[in-house]
Design a protein around this motif. Structure first.
Motif, mmCIF file in Angstrom:
data_model
loop_
_atom_site.group_PDB
_atom_site.id
_atom_site.type_symbol
_atom_site.label_atom_id
_atom_site.label_comp_id
_atom_site.label_asym_id
_atom_site.label_seq_id
_atom_site.Cartn_x
_atom_site.Cartn_y
_atom_site.Cartn_z
ATOM 1 N N ASP A 469 27.992 -26.532 16.940
ATOM 2 C CA ASP A 469 27.835 -26.080 15.552
ATOM 3 C C ASP A 469 26.344 -25.976 15.262
ATOM 4 O O ASP A 469 25.697 -26.951 14.908
ATOM 5 C CB ASP A 469 28.502 -27.086 14.608
ATOM 6 N N ASP A 472 25.011 -25.667 11.012
ATOM 7 C CA ASP A 472 25.976 -26.268 10.084
ATOM 8 C C ASP A 472 26.988 -25.241 9.605
ATOM 9 O O ASP A 472 27.472 -25.289 8.479
ATOM 10 C CB ASP A 472 25.247 -26.884 8.864
ATOM 11 N N HIS A 473 27.269 -24.296 10.484
ATOM 12 C CA HIS A 473 28.183 -23.215 10.153
ATOM 13 C C HIS A 473 29.581 -23.781 9.901
ATOM 14 O O HIS A 473 30.299 -23.343 9.015
ATOM 15 C CB HIS A 473 28.201 -22.260 11.345
ATOM 16 N N TYR A 474 29.959 -24.786 10.729
ATOM 17 C CA TYR A 474 31.309 -25.342 10.635
ATOM 18 C C TYR A 474 31.319 -26.702 9.952
ATOM 19 O O TYR A 474 32.206 -27.511 10.188
ATOM 20 C CB TYR A 474 31.906 -25.488 12.041
ATOM 21 N N LYS A 475 30.298 -26.948 9.098
ATOM 22 C CA LYS A 475 30.156 -28.284 8.512
ATOM 23 C C LYS A 475 31.445 -28.726 7.803
ATOM 24 O O LYS A 475 31.896 -29.853 7.951
ATOM 25 C CB LYS A 475 28.973 -28.283 7.530
ATOM 26 N N ASP A 476 32.062 -27.799 7.034
ATOM 27 C CA ASP A 476 33.264 -28.166 6.269
ATOM 28 C C ASP A 476 34.521 -28.215 7.136
ATOM 29 O O ASP A 476 35.595 -28.548 6.665
ATOM 30 C CB ASP A 476 33.505 -27.150 5.139
ATOM 31 N N GLY A 479 32.423 -29.706 12.118
ATOM 32 C CA GLY A 479 31.181 -29.694 12.907
ATOM 33 C C GLY A 479 31.383 -29.235 14.339
ATOM 34 O O GLY A 479 32.080 -28.257 14.608
ATOM 35 N N ASP A 480 30.793 -29.991 15.303
ATOM 36 C CA ASP A 480 30.850 -29.591 16.711
ATOM 37 C C ASP A 480 32.284 -29.471 17.225
ATOM 38 O O ASP A 480 32.592 -28.628 18.061
ATOM 39 C CB ASP A 480 30.090 -30.606 17.586
ATOM 40 N N HIS A 637 39.348 -31.713 13.232
ATOM 41 C CA HIS A 637 38.784 -30.456 12.705
ATOM 42 C C HIS A 637 39.829 -29.815 11.807
ATOM 43 O O HIS A 637 40.998 -30.193 11.829
ATOM 44 C CB HIS A 637 38.370 -29.507 13.839
#
Length: 1298
Positions: A469, A472-476, A479-480, A637
């Motif tokens: 990630d 922080d594109h997938y923070k919500d 994440g990774d 996730h």
């Protein structure tokens, strides 16, 4: 297209491998022995059509003129290509003229390919073909060549070499020298893979000549190796890859390599020198060879002295092979013998597979000098092997151009699908090589100054990114962890949109590669995307998960065409300025118009609706079934989504419900004659817009008793009338449909149409006030789908503890490997395996030897592979810590509590095998280990050393393009077979095989499924030789494209054994069954339901060859396994008792025989009743056994009374006849011969017609659809149960889906 076997290319370049006609569909002689009975098949409709792989390109033979593909083909006409072959005469230098069968559809280059593979012309590569003095163009089709006809003479003319042609020639000679060497298959290169069938058949099948002529009772050795016997605890690994005699290759040369004097200096280039080779012959003579424009000759150079003048003998040869024949007698003798052996191998052992298959074990191999491999390593083969010197391929352009090819009729579609498939398999191979180069640190990043996790790469016109990630594109979303699963979700999206295949909508070539603990996504590059900012490029969708959202009319129009097949609802969302924006996909799906003017969609990771069981949403309660099972559960996730198969199953389930509700109401209306129809509660208000109907899957209504057929037929008719909206339906009927629509959550009130809104419950996405009712319905639909998954789908699955443990271990291994330097890989992997599987309590990791560690440790390289800090943290892992982590992971990820702290406890508690766990973890992570016996249980030394880890391969996920027309023929053929029309079915399947060959080439899992079904049909129709031939190909192909111990391969071995037995090849049948049992033991262990079928097969064959004691060991084991998995009262167990009783009868142990047959009789009587045929048969057999027992007792009494003078009538103990054994084999393998009277046939046809009527609903709807728009449903045995006449009762259908 008829070619002799010896004309097959050795793993030719993938676009041209070809096969003899018998491969391409057999002779289609369905009437070989018409049987006076109808035959039903059960359980053999290929599951493998749901898994896919791909292949090389052969011509095909179409033996059929007209076919009737049944209603399942698309709404278009089907043209069957008539392939009228003709023969031409070939005149090549130095050999006798010979004739060759060709077909008008072939290209000239396919004749080249055949000549490069024939034993007598294989050493030529640089030649052209001339007809009447005119040179033929390489790429023209034969039908377009003027004057080419039956009997034409084609002359082979040697052409001058170029550097490129000289390299191709040397590579070809190298391939011929290594054609029997399996090292490429073990190393996983050039689409080579392993096959071991010939070791077990010993060239003994039908056409190879050494056939045993009907001597049923040849003395044969039936004793299996100890480790195969039931109850054996030993699980050896070495028999997995038995040594093949042909692998000890004849040595033709000691060394063939590029000379250090390359490239030629300018003045020598002007004399025509292209390159220099260095050769050491088998007689230890060292020579230098010049490759010139005119051919090859010896020069006078040595290792240290350059002298390009010709040496003696001054012999110039156009072919390197001819030159080597002159200078080395050993080469001449051995090369000829090698080529003879090469062409004797079955073509399917030699043709390249479409995608690389890796082996998880390999024997210790000598590392030999190999000029071609060495050159490949230096040049990294960039573009070379594509034969386009100096340039790389524009993958995006190739992928999109092939999709734009015309597809109006069958020949056009075949050409288009062949091109799409070929480009996809090439792209997958290139992307895999690139991803490995990226992780190994051999590619410069395009943003080298950023930290390694954030780097991106471009290599060979492919864009590579890592599964982290980055911004922080997938923070919500997690994440990774979310960044790691997003690529596979995206790939599934690409796969689905590709299958729908809407004209004008483009996806990116996408391959996901897991290698050394990293996930790499490889994508083709949209023209112009790298020069622009993403914000400017995206004209549809959102780049920030729904804050700013844009839409575009052209995208809406294109995506609208995908919405029905993908069941996606067109909907409105609010953007950050509170404006309504209309979408027909999830918000993350982005639309970008490339510089080439094409409309691309990317980021398809949320194509399917979310799985609410793993997505807790505050304030939203799940249905009761979910809550009872403890859902929703928080997952690590938030990208969990429902699989496409589940969405389809749910919609199909709803369609059945819709039909039943409507039929019920119609019947109530009719009965009560009341004015107002009964209203239905329980449902969601539909939106009022009218949509075309949604096609249910083929078996809709198939097995459900539901309302009567006529009631459902009326509903269907009514639904069609209302949908066509011609005003003829009366208001009450409209009300019936409206209520049914509302109850099942249809978005239309006049027709069944269930679709999902993929943005529901998506963090950050808001919906307009006006849509709140629709949103509420959609939320309910998702909750219903979550409940359906738990209550209807999952109960059919068993939890595999071994799978759970290895998946948890894989998650840990992934992060473990990321901290390992390249130099420590084998030490780290062997240490992990010791901690995971070895009973040795404290394994110690070996760090790279100290004396090799450089003094200048602190100078860091700039371009390190991602995450490669000098890290030795992996070395401190202990078995206790690893198993604690595995238990924790199983709990966190799968919510399963493992009751074990060490591997030995796990093995003890759950009945697992260490060898199976080793195989699973190796396949999942790409590890290749040495083929040897590992002492897992030793407490004195660890099981693995670093020398045991040979390699680590990539694990590759990619799109599998489909051959749609072939698939329709295949389905129609299956349907015909299910209805008992074997001959028609056989013709359709043959046609499907031709079309599959046309698109995929000779090797593909779907071709494998075709061959299996053809073999079964020929067997049923009494043509055993044809059955053997087809099944032999199916086994070879399954080994090559799926793996030598894949569950499907094990099943293919079992079918082949049956056909061998029927052809009186008893010892071959036994060795095939023993191989199948060994593989099953290795992959699953003894405790598996499929073992019962296998042991029944082995026991019956042993009974047939009078090995009674051995037979009993297997049959009694089968009885125990059947009892465990099917219950002591199941019909399978009754059959097992009967088989055991027959062997005891043969041994004259009547008490035991009676005991078992009584058990069987009791089961038949309670399950089927006294009057059932089976119960009566069993009762008769009991009487017969009793009489024999009484006769035996009388004789014994006589002997006791009168001693040796007793007058004893001879006792009749007959060995079982082969026919009776074969009959039982057919029964247990799901092949039923059912003699039917004329009246039975009439009833059967009426029943089939009734069921077809119920199924038609699912097909007629597709007519409205644009042609080829949806991917057809696979019609496996399980789905098509509805089309089977009821006579076929559960004959233990083989289905080895581990």
């Amino acid at each position: 297209m008829v070619i002799k076997t010896d004309e097959l290319p050795a793993a030719a370049p993938a676009d041209s491998a070809r096969e003899p006609s018998s491969q391409a569909g057999g002779k289609g002689r369905p009437g070989a022995a018409e049987l006076p009975s109808v035959m039903l098949l059960n359980g053999d409709c290929p599951e493998s059509l749901k898994k896919e792989e791909g292949a090389a390109e052969p011509p095909r033979e179409n033996g059929l003129n007209e076919t009737e593909p049944g209603e399942e083909t698309t709404g278009q006409e089907v043209i069957v290509i008539q392939d009228t072959g003709f023969s031409v005469k070939i005149l090549a230098p130095g050999i006798e003229p010979f004739s060759l069968q060709v077909s008008p559809q072939e290209m000239v280059q396919e004749i080249h390919q055949v000549l490069m593979d024939r034993e007598d012309t294989c050493h030529r590569t640089c030649f052209s073909l001339h007809l009447d003095g005119n040179m033929l163009d390489h790429f023209s089709e034969l039908r377009s060549v003027e004057g080419l006809q039956e009997g034409s003479v084609l002359r082979v003319v040697e052409e001058p070499y170029t550097v490129r042609e000289a390299r191709i020639h040397v590579r070809h000679v190298r391939d011929l020298l290594k054609s029997l060497d399996p090292s490429d298959a073990f190393n996983g290169v050039d689409c080579n893979s392993l096959s071991f069938l010939s070791v077990f058949t010993d060239g003994d099948l039908g056409d190879s000549g050494k056939r045993k002529k009907g001597l049923e009772m040849d003395p044969i050795d039936c004793t299996p190796p100890e480790y195969i016997l039931p109850g054996s605890r030993e699980r050896p690994l070495c028999p997995l890859q038995p040594q093949n005699r042909d692998w000890k290759p004849l040595q033709c040369l000691k060394v063939l390599t590029m000379s250090g004097w390359n490239p030629p200096p300018g003045n020598r280039r002007m004399h025509g020198d292209l390159m220099y080779l260095f050769v050491i012959t088998a007689e230890d003579r060292q020579v230098s060879i010049t490759a010139s424009t005119r051919g090859f000759y010896l020069n006078q150079s040595t290792a240290y002295h350059f002298n390009p003048k010709p040496a003696s003998p001054r012999f110039l040869s156009h072919s390197l092979v001819e030159l080597l024949n002159q200078i080395s007698p050993t080469f001449k003798k051995n090369f000829a013998a090698l080529q003879k052996k090469r062409v004797q191998r079955h073509p399917f052992e030699r043709i390249a597979t479409p995608f690389q298959v890796y082996s998880w074990t390999a024997p210790q191999a000598e590392h030999a000098m190999d000029c071609v491999r060495a050159e490949d390593a230096y040049t990294s083969r960039l573009g070379y092997e594509e034969h386009i010197p100096g340039q790389t391929r524009d993958w995006n352009e190739e992928l999109q151009t092939t999709r734009e090819l015309p597809r109006k009729n069958l020949p056009e579609r075949l050409l288009r699908e062949r091109a799409i498939f070929k480009v996809h398999s090439d792209f997958t191979a290139a992307a895999t090589r690139g991803a490995m180069a990226v992780i190994d640190g051999n590619v410069m990043a395009i943003n080298p100054s950023e930290e390694t996790k954030m780097q991106m790469f471009i290599w060979n016109n492919i864009f590579f990114s890592l599964g982290f990630d980055v911004r922080d594109h997938y923070k919500d979303f997690g994440g990774d962890v979310a960044a790691y699963v997003a690529p596979t979700n995206d790939l599934n999206g690409v796969r689905t949109y590709n299958a729908v295949d809407v004209e004008g909508l483009y996806t990116l070539g996408t391959v996901v590669v897991d290698y050394r603990g990293y996930r790499v996504t490889a994508q083709s590059i949209i023209p112009g995307i790298l020069e622009r900012d993403q914000e400017q490029s995206v004209i549809y969708g959102s780049i920030d998960f729904g804050k700013t959202v844009v839409s575009h009319p052209r995208y809406l129009e294109l995506l609208e065409r995908t919405s029905r097949p993908l069941k996606i609802l067109r909907h409105r969302v609010l953007n950050d300025r509170d404006e309504e924006v209309e979408l027909c996909s999830s918000v993350e799906c982005k639309g970008i118009i490339g510089n080439d003017g094409r409309h691309y969609i990317l980021d398809l990771l949320r194509t399917f609706p979310p799985d609410l069981n793993f997505l807790p949403v505050p304030g939203e309660a799940l249905p009761e079934e979910c809550a009872r099972a403890g859902f929703p559960r928080a997952h690590r996730h938030r990208l969990c989504c429902l699989r496409q198969e589940l969405v389809d199953a749910f919609v199909e389930h709803r369609y059945l419900l819709f039909m039943k509700l409507a039929a019920l109401q119609l019947m109530q209306q009719k009965a009560s004659k009341m004015e107002s129809p009964t209203s239905l509660e329980n449902g969601d208000a539909p939106s009022s817009e009218s949509k075309p109907e949604d096609p249910p899957a083929p078996e809709a209504g198939g097995e459900e008793e539901g309302g009567s057929a006529s009631g459902l037929a009326k509903v269907k008719e009514l639904a069609e009338t209302i949908a066509s909206d011609d005003g003829t339906a009366d208001p009450r009927s409209r009300e019936v449909i409206r209520n049914a629509c509302k109850a099942v959550g249809s978005i239309s009130s006049t027709a069944f149409d269930v679709r999902f809104n993929p943005d529901i419950f998506s963090p950050g996405v808001r919906f307009p006030e006006s849509c709140q009712e629709e949103v509420r319905d959609q939320k309910q639909l998702l909750k219903d789908a979550a409940a359906f998954l738990l209550s209807c789908q999952i109960p059919g699955l068993k939890i595999g503890i071994g799978e759970l443990i290895t998946r948890s271990a894989k998650h840990i291994f992934k992060t473990y490997l990321q901290g390992v330097e390249l130099s420590g890989l084998s030490a780290a992997i062997s240490h992990f395996l010791n901690c995971f599987l070895s009973s040795y309590p404290n394994p110690v990791a070996h760090l790279p030897a100290d004396e090799l560690i450089s003094k200048k440790r602190n100078r860091r390289r700039r371009n390190r592979p991602p995450g490669a800090a000098d890290n030795t943290a992996w070395a401190v892992m202990t078995p206790q810590e690893l198993w604690k982590n595995i238990c924790q992971e199983a709990k966190n990820y799968f919510d399963f509590s493992l009751e074990c702290e060490t591997v030995d406890q796990a093995v003890e508690t759950y009945g697992l095998q260490k060898i199976t766990l080793l195989r699973e973890i190796s396949l999942k992570t790409g590890i290749q280990i040495l083929l040897k016996e590992y002492s897992f249980d030793s407490r004195h030394k660890p099981a693995f050393t670093e020398e045991d880890v040979l390699n680590i391969f990539p694990v590759v996920k990619h799109v599998n393009p489909k051959a749609s027309d072939a698939f329709h023929f295949f389905q129609s053929g299956q349907a015909k077979v299910q209805q008992g029309f074997l001959k028609e079915g056989c013709e359709l399947i043959n046609e499907a095989l031709n079309l599959f060959n046309n698109v995929y080439g000779a090797m593909h899992v779907e071709i494998c499924a075709c061959l299996r079904l053809l073999a079964r049909l020929h067997y049923i129709m009494g043509d055993y030789a044809e059955a053997l031939s087809n099944q032999q190909k199916a086994v070879l192909m399954s080994e090559r494209v799926m793996g030598i111990e894949h569950p499907n391969t094990i099943q293919e071995y079992m079918h082949l054994a049956l056909y061998c037995f029927a052809s009186s090849q008893l010892s071959t049948a036994l060795s095939l069954l023993y191989r199948a049992r060994y593989l099953t033991l290795l992959v699953f262990g003894e405790d598996h339901p499929e073992m019962a079928l296998l042991d029944n097969n082995i026991g019956l064959v042993l009974h047939g060859v009078m090995e009674y004691d051995l037979s009993l060991r297997f049959l009694e084991n089968a009885l125990a396994v059947s009892t465990k998995y099917h219950g002591p009262k199941s019909l399978k167990v009754a059959l097992s008792h009967h088989l055991v009783a027959r062997v005891y009868e043969s041994k004259a142990e009547f008490r035991s025989a009676l005991q078992h047959e009584k058990e069987g009789y009791t089961i038949y009587k309670t399950q089927l009743g006294e009057d059932h045929e089976k119960t009566k048969e069993s009762s008769e057999y009991l009487k017969c056994l009793t009489q024999q027992a009484v006769a035996l007792q009388r004789t014994m009494n006589e002997i006791y009374r009168n001693g040796s003078s007793a007058n004893i009538p001879p006792l009749k103990f007959t060995a079982p006849s082969m026919a009776s054994v074969l009959e039982q084999l057919n029964v247990i393998n799901g092949i039923l011969f059912i003699p039917l009277s004329q009246k039975d046939l009439e009833n059967l046809k009426a029943e089939v017609a009734r069921r077809q009527q119920l199924q038609e609903a699912s097909r007629n709807r597709d007519k409205a659809e644009e042609p080829m728009a949806t991917e057809p449903e696979p019609m496996g045995a399980s789905e098509d149960a509805g089309a089977q006449p009821p006579v076929a009762k559960d004959p233990s259908s083989p289905n080895l889906q581990g």
